[in-house]
Design an enzyme around this catalytic site. Structure first.
Site, PDB file in Angstrom:
ATOM      1  N   ASP A   1      -3.612-115.046  58.148  1.00 28.36           N
ATOM      2  CA  ASP A   1      -3.421-116.472  58.412  1.00 28.36           C
ATOM      3  C   ASP A   1      -2.073-116.961  57.887  1.00 28.36           C
ATOM      4  O   ASP A   1      -1.635-116.539  56.820  1.00 28.36           O
ATOM      5  CB  ASP A   1      -4.564-117.253  57.742  1.00 28.36           C
ATOM      6  CG  ASP A   1      -4.664-118.682  58.233  1.00 28.36           C
ATOM      7  OD1 ASP A   1      -4.136-118.988  59.319  1.00 28.36           O
ATOM      8  OD2 ASP A   1      -5.264-119.500  57.524  1.00 28.36           O
TER       9      ASP A   1
ATOM     10  N   HIS B   1       4.629-115.311  64.541  1.00 26.97           N
ATOM     11  CA  HIS B   1       3.762-114.226  65.011  1.00 26.97           C
ATOM     12  C   HIS B   1       4.497-112.883  64.993  1.00 26.97           C
ATOM     13  O   HIS B   1       3.906-111.853  64.670  1.00 26.97           O
ATOM     14  CB  HIS B   1       3.252-114.526  66.422  1.00 26.97           C
ATOM     15  CG  HIS B   1       2.281-115.672  66.465  1.00 26.97           C
ATOM     16  ND1 HIS B   1       1.146-115.705  65.685  1.00 26.97           N
ATOM     17  CD2 HIS B   1       2.287-116.823  67.184  1.00 26.97           C
ATOM     18  CE1 HIS B   1       0.484-116.830  65.939  1.00 26.97           C
ATOM     19  NE2 HIS B   1       1.154-117.524  66.831  1.00 26.97           N
TER      20      HIS B   1
ATOM     21  N   LEU C   1      -6.866 -92.873  58.507  1.00 29.14           N
ATOM     22  CA  LEU C   1      -7.230 -94.287  58.467  1.00 29.14           C
ATOM     23  C   LEU C   1      -7.765 -94.742  59.816  1.00 29.14           C
ATOM     24  O   LEU C   1      -7.164 -94.458  60.858  1.00 29.14           O
ATOM     25  CB  LEU C   1      -5.999 -95.131  58.105  1.00 29.14           C
ATOM     26  CG  LEU C   1      -6.147 -96.655  58.238  1.00 29.14           C
ATOM     27  CD1 LEU C   1      -7.047 -97.202  57.144  1.00 29.14           C
ATOM     28  CD2 LEU C   1      -4.783 -97.330  58.196  1.00 29.14           C
TER      29      LEU C   1
END
Length: 236
Positions: free
Chosen positions: A16, A33, A127
């Site tokens: 956020d 962004h 991962l």
């Protein structure tokens, strides 16, 4: 200092603050962004290096469709650029990508890039990088309920046979352990419809740093906070 022997197996992040980061610099929201994508790349690398098994990021929620069409289109273009640019490195680093959410409703170019990534990395064993796209926790739960209801209606299952494990297997996160640690950046203190079933015993760490400024150092601080807590899971 973090204890490398007690790294959380699953870290989930609400990324956020991209818009506020851009606004603070008098830049367009898309600059935020873009900076956020760069931060995400670094946290993926850090997770892999630290030994995190599952990293889940909230990239686009079911509520994000309320944003301007210009911003939505820009986010998906950035996503395509990220996936196309980073796929080789992700694959070389044995990272497996998985999408959580109804991603097939995204623009065609984004869907094609994502499916290419899923296919390329499906057998990787390092991962697992879970990207929540067009994801909402309530929708995830509702979807699971409908799936089990259909089985009951068809006579394949009795209602009193339904278990928590069976329900969890109908969620987008089927086969993924619940998050040990959920981090939200930017100072906000809410879940925003994220992993509502899965967060039952997660530890939460809220940090004031805006997502584009969330570095590996900040990430390790959040993990250290997690490691300094005692998890009781309802016990004493």
């Amino acid at each position: 200092m973090i204890d490398l022997d007690r790294i959380p197996a699953h870290v989930a992040i609400i990324m956020d603050g991209n818009g506020r980061w851009a606004q603070n610099r008098n830049l367009p929201r898309m600059a935020g962004h873009n900076a956020g994508m760069i931060a995400m790349k670094e946290i993926v690398k850090a997770s892999s290096a630290l030994g995190v098994k599952h990293l889940t990021v909230y990239a686009f929620s079911t509520e994000n469709w309320k944003r301007s069409q210009e911003e939505i289109n820009g986010i998906f273009k950035l996503l395509v650029l990220y996936v196309d640019k980073e796929l080789k490195e992700l694959h070389e680093n044995n990272v497996k990508v998985r999408i959580l959410g109804d991603y097939e409703k995204l623009p065609r170019e984004a869907v094609k890039s994502l499916e290419r990534t899923l296919k390329t990395t499906k057998d990787n064993t390092g991962l697992q990088f879970n990207i929540a796209l067009n994801y909402g926790g309530r929708f995830d739960i509702l979807r699971a309920v409908k799936s089990l209801a259909e089985k009951v209606e068809a006579g394949e299952l009795k209602a009193d046979e339904i278990t928590e494990e069976m329900f969890a297997d109908q969620l987008y996160t089927a086969g993924i352990p619940d998050p040990d640690l959920i981090i939200r950046t930017s100072g906000e203190m809410r879940l925003s419809n994220y992993l509502l079933w899965q967060c039952a015993y997660s530890e939460f760490v809220f940090v004031d740093v805006l997502w584009p400024d969330f570095t590996r150092e900040e990430y390790e601080k959040a993990i250290e906070i997690f490691q300094n807590r005692k998890r009781r899971f309802g016990g004493r």
